[in-house]
Design an enzyme around this catalytic site. Sequence first.
Site, PDB file in Angstrom:
ATOM      1  N   ASP A  19      39.295  37.423  48.640  1.00  0.00           N
ATOM      2  CA  ASP A  19      37.881  37.792  48.452  1.00  0.00           C
ATOM      3  C   ASP A  19      37.441  38.958  49.327  1.00  0.00           C
ATOM      4  OD1 ASP A  19      37.641  35.600  46.729  1.00  0.00           O
ATOM      5  OD2 ASP A  19      37.233  34.265  48.413  1.00  0.00           O
ATOM      6  N   LYS A  22      39.003  43.433  46.824  1.00  0.00           N
ATOM      7  CA  LYS A  22      40.081  44.182  46.159  1.00  0.00           C
ATOM      8  C   LYS A  22      39.629  44.678  44.803  1.00  0.00           C
ATOM      9  CE  LYS A  22      42.763  40.532  46.392  1.00  0.00           C
ATOM     10  NZ  LYS A  22      42.080  39.658  47.331  1.00  0.00           N
ATOM     11  N   LYS A  24      36.788  45.822  43.765  1.00  0.00           N
ATOM     12  CA  LYS A  24      36.102  47.123  43.798  1.00  0.00           C
ATOM     13  C   LYS A  24      37.117  48.244  44.022  1.00  0.00           C
ATOM     14  CE  LYS A  24      33.004  50.119  46.306  1.00  0.00           C
ATOM     15  NZ  LYS A  24      31.814  50.362  47.089  1.00  0.00           N
ATOM     16  N   GLY A  46      39.862  36.060  41.057  1.00  0.00           N
ATOM     17  CA  GLY A  46      38.820  36.443  40.110  1.00  0.00           C
ATOM     18  C   GLY A  46      37.931  37.516  40.676  1.00  0.00           C
ATOM     19  N   HIS A  47      37.561  38.449  39.848  1.00  0.00           N
ATOM     20  CA  HIS A  47      36.512  39.368  40.266  1.00  0.00           C
ATOM     21  C   HIS A  47      35.773  39.905  39.054  1.00  0.00           C
ATOM     22  CE1 HIS A  47      40.067  42.102  39.959  1.00  0.00           C
ATOM     23  NE2 HIS A  47      39.190  42.794  39.280  1.00  0.00           N
ATOM     24  N   THR A  48      34.564  40.347  39.353  1.00  0.00           N
ATOM     25  CA  THR A  48      33.731  40.874  38.282  1.00  0.00           C
ATOM     26  C   THR A  48      33.779  42.380  38.352  1.00  0.00           C
ATOM     27  OG1 THR A  48      32.317  39.006  38.702  1.00  0.00           O
ATOM     28  CG2 THR A  48      31.396  40.701  37.304  1.00  0.00           C
ATOM     29  N   GLN A 230      44.777  37.060  46.081  1.00  0.00           N
ATOM     30  CA  GLN A 230      44.587  36.309  47.337  1.00  0.00           C
ATOM     31  C   GLN A 230      44.745  37.262  48.536  1.00  0.00           C
ATOM     32  OE1 GLN A 230      46.899  34.518  44.891  1.00  0.00           O
ATOM     33  NE2 GLN A 230      44.954  33.958  44.028  1.00  0.00           N
ATOM     34  N   THR A 245      47.840  29.555  49.509  1.00  0.00           N
ATOM     35  CA  THR A 245      48.122  29.404  48.094  1.00  0.00           C
ATOM     36  C   THR A 245      49.634  29.210  47.929  1.00  0.00           C
ATOM     37  OG1 THR A 245      47.642  30.248  45.892  1.00  0.00           O
ATOM     38  CG2 THR A 245      48.318  31.889  47.552  1.00  0.00           C
ATOM     39  N   THR A 306      35.435  32.543  41.364  1.00  0.00           N
ATOM     40  CA  THR A 306      36.134  31.627  40.469  1.00  0.00           C
ATOM     41  C   THR A 306      35.494  30.251  40.462  1.00  0.00           C
ATOM     42  OG1 THR A 306      38.176  32.857  40.692  1.00  0.00           O
ATOM     43  CG2 THR A 306      38.412  30.569  40.031  1.00  0.00           C
ATOM     44  N   ARG A 309      31.990  28.348  45.017  1.00  0.00           N
ATOM     45  CA  ARG A 309      31.825  27.681  46.303  1.00  0.00           C
ATOM     46  C   ARG A 309      31.303  28.658  47.366  1.00  0.00           C
ATOM     47  NH1 ARG A 309      37.726  25.261  47.377  1.00  0.00           N
ATOM     48  NH2 ARG A 309      38.319  27.228  46.420  1.00  0.00           N
ATOM     49  N   SER A 420      33.592  50.785  52.440  1.00  0.00           N
ATOM     50  CA  SER A 420      32.664  50.476  51.356  1.00  0.00           C
ATOM     51  C   SER A 420      31.296  50.184  51.952  1.00  0.00           C
ATOM     52  CB  SER A 420      33.178  49.273  50.563  1.00  0.00           C
ATOM     53  OG  SER A 420      32.229  48.898  49.608  1.00  0.00           O
ATOM     54  N   THR A 421      30.279  50.858  51.418  1.00  0.00           N
ATOM     55  CA  THR A 421      28.928  50.706  51.966  1.00  0.00           C
ATOM     56  C   THR A 421      27.959  50.121  50.937  1.00  0.00           C
ATOM     57  OG1 THR A 421      28.512  53.015  51.371  1.00  0.00           O
ATOM     58  CG2 THR A 421      29.194  52.598  53.638  1.00  0.00           C
ATOM     59  N   GLY A 422      28.512  49.447  49.944  1.00  0.00           N
ATOM     60  CA  GLY A 422      27.671  48.802  48.933  1.00  0.00           C
ATOM     61  C   GLY A 422      28.553  48.391  47.764  1.00  0.00           C
TER      62      GLY A 422
HETATM   63  P1  IMP Z   1      45.092  27.419  45.114  1.00  0.00           P
HETATM   64  O1  IMP Z   1      45.627  28.810  45.103  1.00  0.00           O
HETATM   65  O2  IMP Z   1      44.114  27.128  44.017  1.00  0.00           O
HETATM   66  O3  IMP Z   1      46.173  26.390  45.189  1.00  0.00           O
HETATM   67  O4  IMP Z   1      44.236  27.238  46.457  1.00  0.00           O
HETATM   68  C1  IMP Z   1      44.859  27.270  47.756  1.00  0.00           C
HETATM   69  C2  IMP Z   1      43.951  27.941  48.777  1.00  0.00           C
HETATM   70  O5  IMP Z   1      43.852  29.331  48.463  1.00  0.00           O
HETATM   71  C3  IMP Z   1      42.521  27.426  48.788  1.00  0.00           C
HETATM   72  O6  IMP Z   1      42.020  27.517  50.112  1.00  0.00           O
HETATM   73  C4  IMP Z   1      41.777  28.409  47.901  1.00  0.00           C
HETATM   74  O7  IMP Z   1      40.404  28.454  48.192  1.00  0.00           O
HETATM   75  C5  IMP Z   1      42.480  29.690  48.282  1.00  0.00           C
HETATM   76  N1  IMP Z   1      42.436  30.706  47.225  1.00  0.00           N
HETATM   77  C6  IMP Z   1      43.187  30.771  46.109  1.00  0.00           C
HETATM   78  N2  IMP Z   1      42.890  31.867  45.385  1.00  0.00           N
HETATM   79  C7  IMP Z   1      41.949  32.518  46.066  1.00  0.00           C
HETATM   80  C8  IMP Z   1      41.259  33.759  45.849  1.00  0.00           C
HETATM   81  O8  IMP Z   1      41.477  34.485  44.874  1.00  0.00           O
HETATM   82  N3  IMP Z   1      40.339  34.094  46.804  1.00  0.00           N
HETATM   83  C9  IMP Z   1      40.117  33.341  47.915  1.00  0.00           C
HETATM   84  N4  IMP Z   1      40.746  32.196  48.162  1.00  0.00           N
HETATM   85  C10 IMP Z   1      41.655  31.785  47.249  1.00  0.00           C
END
Ligand code: IMP
Length: 454
Positions: A19, A22, A24, A46-48, A230, A245, A306, A309, A420-422
């Site tokens: 998060d 990347k 942008k 995931g990203h928009t 990630q 992950t 994604t 949270r 990045s400033t915005g």
């Molecule tokens: P998993 O990849 O769903 O098994 O999650 C394992 C850990 O990696 C958890 O703490 C997730 O929140 C984190 N995680 C997985 N993918 C991302 C991502 O794209 N961004 C941030 N955290 C991620």
Amino acid sequence: MKGHSSQQALLVLGGQWGDEGKGKVVDLLSAGFKAVVRYNGGHNAGHTVKFGDRHFALHLVPSGIIHAGSRCYMGAWMVVDPLALVAEIADLGEKGVDVNGRLTVSPRATLILPSHQALDLAREQARGASSIGTTGRGIGPAYQDLAQRRALRAGVLTEPDRLEADATALMESHNRELELLFGAAPVDIAQAMKSLRQAARVLSPLVGEIGPALNRHGERGEPILFEGAQGIMLDLYHGTYPYVTSSSCLPGAAAVSCGIPIATLGPALGVMKAYVTRVGGGPFPTEIEDEVGDRLRERGNEFGTTTGRPRRCGWFDAVAARYAVRVAGLAGVALMKLDVLDGLEEIRVAVGYKTANGRVLAEPPADARKLAEIEPVYTTLPGWGTTTRGITREKDLPPAARAYLEFFEDHLGVPIVLVSTGPRREETLIRGRSALAERLRHAVHTVQEAAATP
Ligand code: IMP
């Protein structure tokens, strides 16, 4: 690879806990690359991407897909949920982006079945207080089946009979585990097979070896962008295990995933935020649990793309960042969300980790339990009262913000080439005269030209 020059390639990866922004950076650069490759993870990422008045939520498909001139590839170290990929392709189609002839999925990529997701959720629940906080997408169980050598790989999508037999057998085995070990509801296999058959019809034309295709791009001198998912601190081996992950997020993973020599990858650009965030469980040394953390969360809109949270927020962790530079061999850093720090009176940066017996560690320990016990050693820097939002020239930054950047570089030992400033594309500053900065300027210039061409 004959005739293939790594001069043409660039690898962009997360330098923290995911998060970092990347999306942008890749979006900013991808029109400057003929080929864009995702090499690890699945729809946990995931990203928009905003393009004109259209918004794309991308989880699996490389973001190059929205630039008509880019060819996109999904590598062997990815885990692909066929139903999620079909949904993403349909969404792209509704917004006028046709993936046919432009997206190739390695036949070696692992498939995520609905029962992998059910197992992910059941295992997380069973772990109780020590849960990893996964995204619940079935990532870990799918990689587990890969390592156990019983996974279905994307190539099977082109063979309906084998898909039927192998997916049914694997889901039956998962269902036994769900029922007997976790007392959880089994997956409806007939229903799952119906969806999988439909997905296979859509996806089978996209399945193809990606190594030879990337080789051809290289031979033609066409630049390739490798897009990591990630972040380094979530890497299966070198992150905060077990709170990680299930794939490798490091640059070398791209070579493994694509089946190409490591020398073809090009320099690695690590994306980091001017502070840190993490979703899910696990040690997070510089976490801020007071109103400053809430302020960063609000201003930085730190809620998962994604899963939605709220992200845990903390001060920039230069110990983890320096480690990331070392293990990934980062050539430079893109520092994101500098503007989120605007208005803070002072800014803290962790420069060491102190153990219970008073030793100061230069790097994060391998054991997450030991990491949970350390106390960060902070340096405090003055904040800046004025806004940095939208600034595109370094000389326009407030002096304290420039000092912050210089402090970073001293600690990390590599240049900060982009700030990045915005959230918008144009709210970006490319910094210095390093080869990497020039490479970025060239790619961004190509993007601007492409945007200006009717
Ligand atoms: P998993 O990849 O769903 O098994 O999650 C394992 C850990 O990696 C958890 O703490 C997730 O929140 C984190 N995680 C997985 N993918 C991302 C991502 O794209 N961004 C941030 N955290 C991620």
